[in-house]
Motif scaffolding. Structure first.
Motif, PDB file in Angstrom:
ATOM      1  N   SER A   1       6.944  -1.085  -4.994  1.00  0.00           N
ATOM      2  CA  SER A   1       7.121  -2.518  -4.737  1.00  0.00           C
ATOM      3  C   SER A   1       6.099  -3.029  -3.725  1.00  0.00           C
ATOM      4  CB  SER A   1       8.545  -2.779  -4.224  1.00  0.00           C
ATOM      5  OG  SER A   1       8.777  -4.163  -4.083  1.00  0.00           O
ATOM      6  N   ILE A   2       5.751  -2.189  -2.748  1.00  0.00           N
ATOM      7  CA  ILE A   2       4.722  -2.569  -1.769  1.00  0.00           C
ATOM      8  C   ILE A   2       3.343  -2.534  -2.409  1.00  0.00           C
ATOM      9  CG2 ILE A   2       3.605  -1.910   0.399  1.00  0.00           C
ATOM     10  CD1 ILE A   2       6.318  -0.763   1.288  1.00  0.00           C
ATOM     11  N   VAL A   3       3.071  -1.460  -3.170  1.00  0.00           N
ATOM     12  CA  VAL A   3       1.769  -1.316  -3.836  1.00  0.00           C
ATOM     13  C   VAL A   3       1.528  -2.468  -4.804  1.00  0.00           C
ATOM     14  CG1 VAL A   3       0.430   0.135  -5.409  1.00  0.00           C
ATOM     15  CG2 VAL A   3       1.744   1.186  -3.565  1.00  0.00           C
ATOM     16  N   TYR A   4       2.588  -2.948  -5.426  1.00  0.00           N
ATOM     17  CA  TYR A   4       2.484  -4.027  -6.420  1.00  0.00           C
ATOM     18  C   TYR A   4       1.755  -5.245  -5.860  1.00  0.00           C
ATOM     19  CZ  TYR A   4       3.993  -7.646  -9.732  1.00  0.00           C
ATOM     20  OH  TYR A   4       4.029  -8.676 -10.637  1.00  0.00           O
ATOM     21  N   ASP A   5       1.981  -5.535  -4.578  1.00  0.00           N
ATOM     22  CA  ASP A   5       1.360  -6.722  -3.975  1.00  0.00           C
ATOM     23  C   ASP A   5      -0.155  -6.613  -3.876  1.00  0.00           C
ATOM     24  OD1 ASP A   5       3.774  -8.003  -3.640  1.00  0.00           O
ATOM     25  OD2 ASP A   5       4.132  -7.160  -1.665  1.00  0.00           O
ATOM     26  N   PHE A   6      -0.692  -5.380  -3.958  1.00  0.00           N
ATOM     27  CA  PHE A   6      -2.137  -5.203  -3.874  1.00  0.00           C
ATOM     28  C   PHE A   6      -2.811  -5.284  -5.242  1.00  0.00           C
ATOM     29  CE2 PHE A   6      -0.617  -3.017  -0.037  1.00  0.00           C
ATOM     30  CZ  PHE A   6      -1.385  -3.655   0.914  1.00  0.00           C
ATOM     31  N   PHE A   7      -2.012  -5.348  -6.301  1.00  0.00           N
ATOM     32  CA  PHE A   7      -2.582  -5.399  -7.641  1.00  0.00           C
ATOM     33  C   PHE A   7      -2.860  -6.841  -8.048  1.00  0.00           C
ATOM     34  CE2 PHE A   7      -0.287  -1.210  -8.892  1.00  0.00           C
ATOM     35  CZ  PHE A   7      -1.292  -0.502  -8.259  1.00  0.00           C
TER      36      PHE A   7
ATOM     37  N   LYS B   1      -0.210  -4.491 -12.790  1.00  0.00           N
ATOM     38  CA  LYS B   1       1.095  -5.041 -12.404  1.00  0.00           C
ATOM     39  C   LYS B   1       2.187  -4.602 -13.380  1.00  0.00           C
ATOM     40  CE  LYS B   1      -0.334  -9.226  -9.899  1.00  0.00           C
ATOM     41  NZ  LYS B   1       0.558  -9.082  -8.749  1.00  0.00           N
ATOM     42  N   LYS B   2       1.874  -4.647 -14.686  1.00  0.00           N
ATOM     43  CA  LYS B   2       2.870  -4.276 -15.693  1.00  0.00           C
ATOM     44  C   LYS B   2       3.251  -2.796 -15.576  1.00  0.00           C
ATOM     45  CE  LYS B   2       1.605  -7.806 -19.104  1.00  0.00           C
ATOM     46  NZ  LYS B   2       0.985  -8.070 -20.436  1.00  0.00           N
ATOM     47  N   LEU B   3       2.248  -1.928 -15.441  1.00  0.00           N
ATOM     48  CA  LEU B   3       2.538  -0.500 -15.308  1.00  0.00           C
ATOM     49  C   LEU B   3       3.314  -0.203 -14.026  1.00  0.00           C
ATOM     50  CD1 LEU B   3      -0.756   1.138 -16.616  1.00  0.00           C
ATOM     51  CD2 LEU B   3       1.507   1.212 -17.678  1.00  0.00           C
ATOM     52  N   ALA B   4       2.986  -0.929 -12.958  1.00  0.00           N
ATOM     53  CA  ALA B   4       3.734  -0.756 -11.707  1.00  0.00           C
ATOM     54  C   ALA B   4       5.196  -1.112 -11.910  1.00  0.00           C
ATOM     55  CB  ALA B   4       3.119  -1.613 -10.609  1.00  0.00           C
ATOM     56  N   ARG B   5       5.456  -2.184 -12.639  1.00  0.00           N
ATOM     57  CA  ARG B   5       6.839  -2.589 -12.912  1.00  0.00           C
ATOM     58  C   ARG B   5       7.549  -1.553 -13.789  1.00  0.00           C
ATOM     59  NH1 ARG B   5       8.194  -5.436  -8.836  1.00  0.00           N
ATOM     60  NH2 ARG B   5       7.498  -7.600  -8.791  1.00  0.00           N
ATOM     61  N   VAL B   6       6.819  -0.969 -14.742  1.00  0.00           N
ATOM     62  CA  VAL B   6       7.415   0.063 -15.604  1.00  0.00           C
ATOM     63  C   VAL B   6       7.837   1.269 -14.767  1.00  0.00           C
ATOM     64  CG1 VAL B   6       6.941   1.738 -17.432  1.00  0.00           C
ATOM     65  CG2 VAL B   6       6.227  -0.650 -17.708  1.00  0.00           C
ATOM     66  N   PHE B   7       6.932   1.760 -13.904  1.00  0.00           N
ATOM     67  CA  PHE B   7       7.264   2.908 -13.055  1.00  0.00           C
ATOM     68  C   PHE B   7       8.382   2.558 -12.077  1.00  0.00           C
ATOM     69  CE2 PHE B   7       3.262   4.916 -14.369  1.00  0.00           C
ATOM     70  CZ  PHE B   7       3.670   6.242 -14.442  1.00  0.00           C
TER      71      PHE B   7
ATOM     72  N   PHE C   1      -5.636   2.920  -9.630  1.00  0.00           N
ATOM     73  CA  PHE C   1      -5.544   1.450  -9.659  1.00  0.00           C
ATOM     74  C   PHE C   1      -5.950   0.845  -8.315  1.00  0.00           C
ATOM     75  CE2 PHE C   1      -2.036   1.501 -13.143  1.00  0.00           C
ATOM     76  CZ  PHE C   1      -3.001   1.857 -14.074  1.00  0.00           C
ATOM     77  N   LEU C   2      -5.509   1.474  -7.218  1.00  0.00           N
ATOM     78  CA  LEU C   2      -5.843   0.943  -5.891  1.00  0.00           C
ATOM     79  C   LEU C   2      -7.344   1.032  -5.622  1.00  0.00           C
ATOM     80  CD1 LEU C   2      -2.905   2.338  -3.725  1.00  0.00           C
ATOM     81  CD2 LEU C   2      -3.403  -0.063  -4.177  1.00  0.00           C
ATOM     82  N   VAL C   3      -7.970   2.117  -6.052  1.00  0.00           N
ATOM     83  CA  VAL C   3      -9.424   2.241  -5.879  1.00  0.00           C
ATOM     84  C   VAL C   3     -10.132   1.135  -6.648  1.00  0.00           C
ATOM     85  CG1 VAL C   3     -11.425   3.684  -6.401  1.00  0.00           C
ATOM     86  CG2 VAL C   3      -9.377   4.719  -5.428  1.00  0.00           C
ATOM     87  N   ALA C   4      -9.647   0.858  -7.870  1.00  0.00           N
ATOM     88  CA  ALA C   4     -10.250  -0.219  -8.665  1.00  0.00           C
ATOM     89  C   ALA C   4      -9.987  -1.580  -8.041  1.00  0.00           C
ATOM     90  CB  ALA C   4      -9.691  -0.172 -10.088  1.00  0.00           C
ATOM     91  N   GLU C   5      -8.755  -1.789  -7.554  1.00  0.00           N
ATOM     92  CA  GLU C   5      -8.395  -3.090  -6.977  1.00  0.00           C
ATOM     93  C   GLU C   5      -9.083  -3.319  -5.636  1.00  0.00           C
ATOM     94  OE1 GLU C   5      -6.514  -5.506  -8.075  1.00  0.00           O
ATOM     95  OE2 GLU C   5      -5.528  -4.657  -9.832  1.00  0.00           O
ATOM     96  N   ARG C   6      -9.433  -2.235  -4.956  1.00  0.00           N
ATOM     97  CA  ARG C   6     -10.062  -2.368  -3.639  1.00  0.00           C
ATOM     98  C   ARG C   6     -11.395  -3.087  -3.716  1.00  0.00           C
ATOM     99  NH1 ARG C   6     -11.521   3.221  -0.970  1.00  0.00           N
ATOM    100  NH2 ARG C   6     -12.885   3.146  -2.785  1.00  0.00           N
ATOM    101  N   ASN C   7     -12.064  -2.964  -4.857  1.00  0.00           N
ATOM    102  CA  ASN C   7     -13.376  -3.589  -5.022  1.00  0.00           C
ATOM    103  C   ASN C   7     -13.292  -5.062  -5.382  1.00  0.00           C
ATOM    104  OD1 ASN C   7     -14.676  -1.117  -4.543  1.00  0.00           O
ATOM    105  ND2 ASN C   7     -14.353  -0.480  -6.667  1.00  0.00           N
ATOM    106  N   VAL C   8     -12.057  -5.527  -5.658  1.00  0.00           N
ATOM    107  CA  VAL C   8     -11.869  -6.957  -5.893  1.00  0.00           C
ATOM    108  C   VAL C   8     -12.042  -7.692  -4.568  1.00  0.00           C
ATOM    109  CG1 VAL C   8     -10.230  -8.700  -6.714  1.00  0.00           C
ATOM    110  CG2 VAL C   8     -10.294  -6.453  -7.795  1.00  0.00           C
ATOM    111  N   SER C   9     -12.391  -8.964  -4.640  1.00  0.00           N
ATOM    112  CA  SER C   9     -12.631  -9.751  -3.417  1.00  0.00           C
ATOM    113  C   SER C   9     -11.396  -9.742  -2.522  1.00  0.00           C
ATOM    114  CB  SER C   9     -12.988 -11.189  -3.799  1.00  0.00           C
ATOM    115  OG  SER C   9     -13.162 -11.975  -2.651  1.00  0.00           O
ATOM    116  N   ARG C  10     -11.522  -9.097  -1.380  1.00  0.00           N
ATOM    117  CA  ARG C  10     -10.417  -8.992  -0.428  1.00  0.00           C
ATOM    118  C   ARG C  10     -10.953  -9.079   0.989  1.00  0.00           C
ATOM    119  NH1 ARG C  10      -5.681  -7.311  -2.764  1.00  0.00           N
ATOM    120  NH2 ARG C  10      -5.835  -6.347  -4.820  1.00  0.00           N
ATOM    121  N   THR C  11     -10.040  -9.367   1.917  1.00  0.00           N
ATOM    122  CA  THR C  11     -10.432  -9.402   3.319  1.00  0.00           C
ATOM    123  C   THR C  11     -10.587  -7.977   3.834  1.00  0.00           C
ATOM    124  OG1 THR C  11      -8.130  -9.420   4.074  1.00  0.00           O
ATOM    125  CG2 THR C  11      -9.180 -11.562   3.672  1.00  0.00           C
ATOM    126  N   LEU C  12     -11.259  -7.842   4.953  1.00  0.00           N
ATOM    127  CA  LEU C  12     -11.490  -6.524   5.537  1.00  0.00           C
ATOM    128  C   LEU C  12     -10.179  -5.832   5.865  1.00  0.00           C
ATOM    129  CD1 LEU C  12     -13.405  -4.405   6.763  1.00  0.00           C
ATOM    130  CD2 LEU C  12     -13.340  -5.723   8.893  1.00  0.00           C
TER     131      LEU C  12
END
Length: 568
Positions: A262-268, A274-280, A323-334
């Motif tokens: 549920s916490i990880v979901y917010d970073f996706f 998001k869908k796979l996170a909800r499935v798990f 997924f987090l490694v892939a999402e980390r490269n999306v535009s995000r704050t430091l």
């Protein structure tokens, strides 16, 4: 080229901050472990054992070390007999310290039963507990035969008895606390963090803000805290029922992934993630509820479904990290990237801890050790969250300071450093908007143009600054003091201050006279003033009051000029 270089610099900053967080976490763990490392006097009982497996042929051992016994050969519902002759006693109030999992335990001394646990639960097929069993021994135990009977069940598969020794009663729980001080401190911190999150939830509800993230963090904090305290057995300080400890350990273990996902979901950001996170998340929630219900109904023990949980957990971690490694490269704050990196490190430690447990439980890898890796992973994630909070607070502070500076520049007269016309007009608008009675004093310097023309603008500027300082000294604590332009000044205050107006104007005149006496200038600092209020006249706006005060000021100026002409 410039944007590419900027991304590279941000990436380096992110990597360095993450490394700092990880190193800080390890340093904190090392300091805590070393500072609490203490040797307690014990009598080790690892050597010279006789062992018999009741249902397995060819598994009788004599004069063998506990670490060399393949307990994994025990059958389900097997009975293991252990015997040894106790050495010389050097302790006061000695206790046998025995750490076993999911076994019915009987302890005999010279054939006499001195301790028993789990017989009734074993007969009913219930969930047998796990933990440190402390069995009191007489001080004259030297030369007596210690016998231990372990009745195993399916989930009690283990490789060797851990940390079997004799220890003083006063040191037994102290040793348990100091050996697990790091995880205990982390557990306490997680409970505090969970309570803070719960408090924040009530505030968010009142403010009608989303609360899902706060609930997830609070749930994770409490679940992780209780699970860690069950794993290291420090929960025995609060609960002495081994069955309840095992129940809490499995319940928290099964529900923990739900909170983490549920916490990880917010970073996706990507829909697939998001869908796979909800499935798990749904799968782990369903599994947790199912095993708890089956345990309560005594259909099967929760530990029997642990292999399903661990396989699912490994799959979820592998996908989550990818997924987090892939999402980390999306535009995000430091700060978001630093927390994501901390979360990735935490998941990797969970993965390693799962593998460590599986190898230790299913293979004879005694060298793997008993120290869990998870507290380090949790500490890294906590440090990452704290780093995010600190960075966010720093950004907020810098933004606030920048805003304050811009506001000060926008509302401060550059020459005199008091409020400028813009600020004064805003204050007048505020009085008008809130229908507050206002009292204004308008002021103007006498002979200012002559000073400028005769002695230069720098001298005129100095004169304006001197008068502004005196005004601020007299009225600064009770009113808004501003420069409206040129040599015109204004004092804005509540209408209730009208009664004190003459007193303050007299004080102002005294200050001006003192300046003229102390400063040897070829000219005098002189001023005219006029004041007005709309107290008792609700129809008059602050601008009407300003106009009236301005007219009175010019009337005062004319009277002062006529007086000077008569005296001259």
């Amino acid at each position: 080229m410039g944007k590419s270089m900027s991304r590279v610099l941000k990436g380096k900053k992110q990597i360095w901050l993450t490394l700092i967080v990880v190193v800080l976490a390890f340093a904190m763990a090392l300091v805590i472990i070393l500072s609490t490392c203490r040797e307690y006097e014990t009598i080790p009982l690892q050597e010279h054992w006789g062992v018999t497996f009741d249902s397995t042929e060819g598994t009788d051992f004599t004069d063998i070390s506990l670490e060399d016994i393949l307990f994994s050969k025990a059958e389900v519902k097997d009975t293991i007999y252990l015997r040894t002759v106790l050495p010389k006693n050097t302790l006061v109030q000695p206790q046998l310290s025995l750490h076993v999992s999911h076994c019915a335990v009987d302890v005999y001394l010279d054939g006499q039963c001195i301790y028993t646990y789990g017989d009734e639960i074993y007969q009913k097929g219930g969930l047998l507990g796990c933990g440190y069993f402390f069995v009191p021994l007489p001080e004259n135990f030297e030369g007596k035969v210690l016998s231990i009977r372990l009745r195993t069940v399916k989930e009690s598969k283990f490789n060797y008895l851990e940390e079997t020794c004799i220890i003083s009663a006063q040191d037994a729980l102290k040793r348990l606390a100091t050996d697990n001080f790091l995880s205990t401190m982390i557990s306490i911190f997680l409970v505090i963090m969970g309570m803070i999150e719960l408090g924040s939830i009530s505030l968010l509800i009142r403010a009608k803000k989303p609360i899902r993230t706060m609930i997830s963090i609070a749930a994770f904090s409490f679940l992780m805290a209780f699970w860690m305290s069950c794993c290291d057995k420090t929960i025995q300080f609060l609960i002495r029922d081994y069955g309840k400890i095992a129940f809490i350990e499995y319940v928290t273990m099964y529900f923990l992934p739900v909170g983490v996902i549920s916490i990880v979901y917010d970073f996706f950001a990507q829909s697939l993630h998001k869908k796979l996170a909800r499935v798990f998340e749904a799968w782990f929630l369903l599994l947790a509820c199912a095993v708890v219900v089956m345990q309560i109904l005594n259909i099967c023990n929760m530990s029997e479904c642990a292999w399903i949980f661990r396989v699912s957990l490994i799959a979820a971690i592998v996908l989550g990290v990818a997924f987090l490694v892939a999402e980390r490269n999306v535009s995000r704050t430091l700060e978001e990237k630093v927390e994501i990196n901390g979360l990735i490190v935490f998941l990797i430690f969970v993965f390693l801890e799962t593998l460590r447990y599986c190898f230790k439980k299913n293979y004879n890898f005694a060298t793997i050790g008993n120290q869990s890796l998870l507290p380090i992973g949790v500490l890294v994630w906590i440090c990452a969250m704290l780093a995010r909070f600190v960075i966010a607070m720093y950004r907020s502070f810098v933004s606030h300071m920048r805003h304050e500076l811009l506001m000060k520049i926008a509302y401060t007269d550059a020459l005199t450093a008091i409020s400028n016309r813009t600020k004064c007009e805003e204050v007048l608008q505020d009085y008008d908007k809130n229908k507050r009675p206002i009292f204004l004093i308008n002021m103007d310097l006498n002979g200012f143009k002559a000073v400028n023309d005769t002695y230069g603008h720098s001298e005129g500027d100095q004169l304006l600054c001197v008068f502004a300082n005196i005004l601020q000294e007299v009225f600064g604590n009770i009113a808004t003091v501003g420069r409206m332009g040129g040599d015109e000044f204004i004092v804005i205050m509540d209408a209730s201050m009208e009664a004190c107006a003459e007193e303050f104007l007299h004080k102002l005149t005294q200050k001006v006279n003192e300046h003229n006496e102390n400063e040897q200038h070829p000219y005098l600092l002189q001023f005219a003033y006029g004041y007005a209020t709309n107290e008792g006249n609700e129809a008059a706006t602050p601008w009407d009051v300003y106009k009236e005060a301005d007219e009175k000021m010019y009337d005062c100026k004319r009277k002062q000029k006529m007086k000077r002409l008569k005296e001259g």
